[in-house]
Write an enzyme that holds these catalytic residues in place. Sequence first.
Site, PDB file in Angstrom:
ATOM      1  CG  HIS A 135      14.222  20.746  -6.017  1.00 14.38           C
ATOM      2  ND1 HIS A 135      15.500  20.297  -6.213  1.00 14.38           N
ATOM      3  CD2 HIS A 135      14.211  21.237  -4.756  1.00 14.38           C
ATOM      4  CE1 HIS A 135      16.223  20.519  -5.131  1.00 14.38           C
ATOM      5  NE2 HIS A 135      15.459  21.077  -4.224  1.00 14.38           N
ATOM      6  CG  ASP A 153      18.352  20.293  -1.525  1.00 12.36           C
ATOM      7  OD1 ASP A 153      17.280  20.253  -2.126  1.00 12.36           O
ATOM      8  OD2 ASP A 153      19.071  21.311  -1.468  1.00 12.36           O
ATOM      9  CD  GLU A 205      15.106  24.695  -5.268  1.00  9.01           C
ATOM     10  OE1 GLU A 205      14.737  25.342  -4.286  1.00  9.01           O
ATOM     11  OE2 GLU A 205      16.244  24.174  -5.344  1.00  9.01           O
ATOM     12  CD  GLU A 206      19.438  22.774  -5.336  1.00  9.28           C
ATOM     13  OE1 GLU A 206      19.892  23.904  -5.082  1.00  9.28           O
ATOM     14  OE2 GLU A 206      19.036  21.990  -4.458  1.00  9.28           O
ATOM     15  CG  ASP A 256      13.780  21.953  -0.777  1.00 13.65           C
ATOM     16  OD1 ASP A 256      14.704  21.233  -0.352  1.00 13.65           O
ATOM     17  OD2 ASP A 256      13.867  22.588  -1.833  1.00 13.65           O
ATOM     18  CG  HIS A 299      23.365  23.317  -1.472  1.00 10.45           C
ATOM     19  ND1 HIS A 299      23.203  24.486  -2.161  1.00 10.45           N
ATOM     20  CD2 HIS A 299      22.143  22.752  -1.424  1.00 10.45           C
ATOM     21  CE1 HIS A 299      21.922  24.634  -2.504  1.00 10.45           C
ATOM     22  NE2 HIS A 299      21.262  23.596  -2.054  1.00 10.45           N
TER      23      HIS A 299
HETATM   24 ZN   LIG Z   1      16.107  21.760  -2.367  1.00  7.88          ZN
END
Ligand SMILES: [Zn+2]
Length: 356
Positions: A56, A170, A202-203, A225, A319
């Site tokens: 992603h 990410d 995706e998030e 990922d 994150h």
């Molecule tokens: Zn990810």
Amino acid sequence: MMELMLLPGLAGYEDRVRRSLERRLDDIGIDSRSDRLGNLVADFPGEGPSVMLFTHMDQLGFIVRRIEADGLIRLERLGGVPERALAAQEVLICVGEGRDVPAIIANKSHHATTPTEKYQVVPYADLYVDAGFSSADEADGVGVRIGSPVVYAPSAVHLANGRVSGTSVDDRAGCAVLLEVARQLQQRRSGPPVHLAFTVQEEFNLRGALPLAQSLEPDIGIQIDLALATDTPDMDARGDVALGGGPAMSLYSFHGRGTLNGIIPHPAMVHLFETVAQTIGIPLQRSAQTGILTDLSYVQYVGDGVASIDMCYPMRYSHSARELCDVNDLVSLSELLTAALAQIGPNFSLSRDDYT
Ligand SMILES: [Zn+2]
């Protein structure tokens, strides 16, 4: 990868990242196309079961929820934002390329915090963003509106031993890996049909890749990922994945908080990556975690079912505005993927009976 990390691409607003990837593919002579949602895909024809290899390109962040009369800004969260790592962060309000507005998430003056406040996490809804404006009109004047996308201020820093830290490792790290795989696929003589894709949202809801999978109807799904690196004191009990220890494969992922989904990988895929890693001498780490989910969880249910596996690079501090990975892991992951794809030919079996 460092350049990709510097591009803001909140979920639903991936266009700058997509255009950059499109240009990079074009530079190495690869045509790509995008669908209505913004998924970007490059097709490599071949023989055998078809593979959707994807990662992603979006990142988590925020949306402007309200602009106060005094010019301070309130945010709505978009994605799994760690609230305890937000105060005092620099952010970027994305109002247009070249016109983005820098700002900071406020942190109450230390001298005025009460003893209990000192150890409390402020919920995102109570935080506010200060861009220096003194009125709502001023914010409006530079294009900041309700609904404007906001991301952590993009950063990319080289650390010791080939490690890098910054925003949206990410999954720009995954994008960098796939660009390298694309370069290799461009030069191959034979192999399976591969649809190499950079996907959206995706998030946000883990389903941005779904329409693409529905139109491609792949036999095999491989998603790139992160794997949680567990070699820091706070992660010790969670697993055996070391940063710099090589790529990892996910043997189990499950997200039980609201989303009942995850991946139990297809035995053919586990067998493939284990044997190829051994053959080419790349250490392959194993990861099994709850609390993790990728859009492959949804892709696996497309058509007659897709033989799926999450292939990963170890990453720390997920994150947060300062994620961290090791470039050596990315290099060996791209080598492993290229070598594994080369083993998928017309006789490659996806029958479970051949592996169980
Ligand atoms: Zn990810």
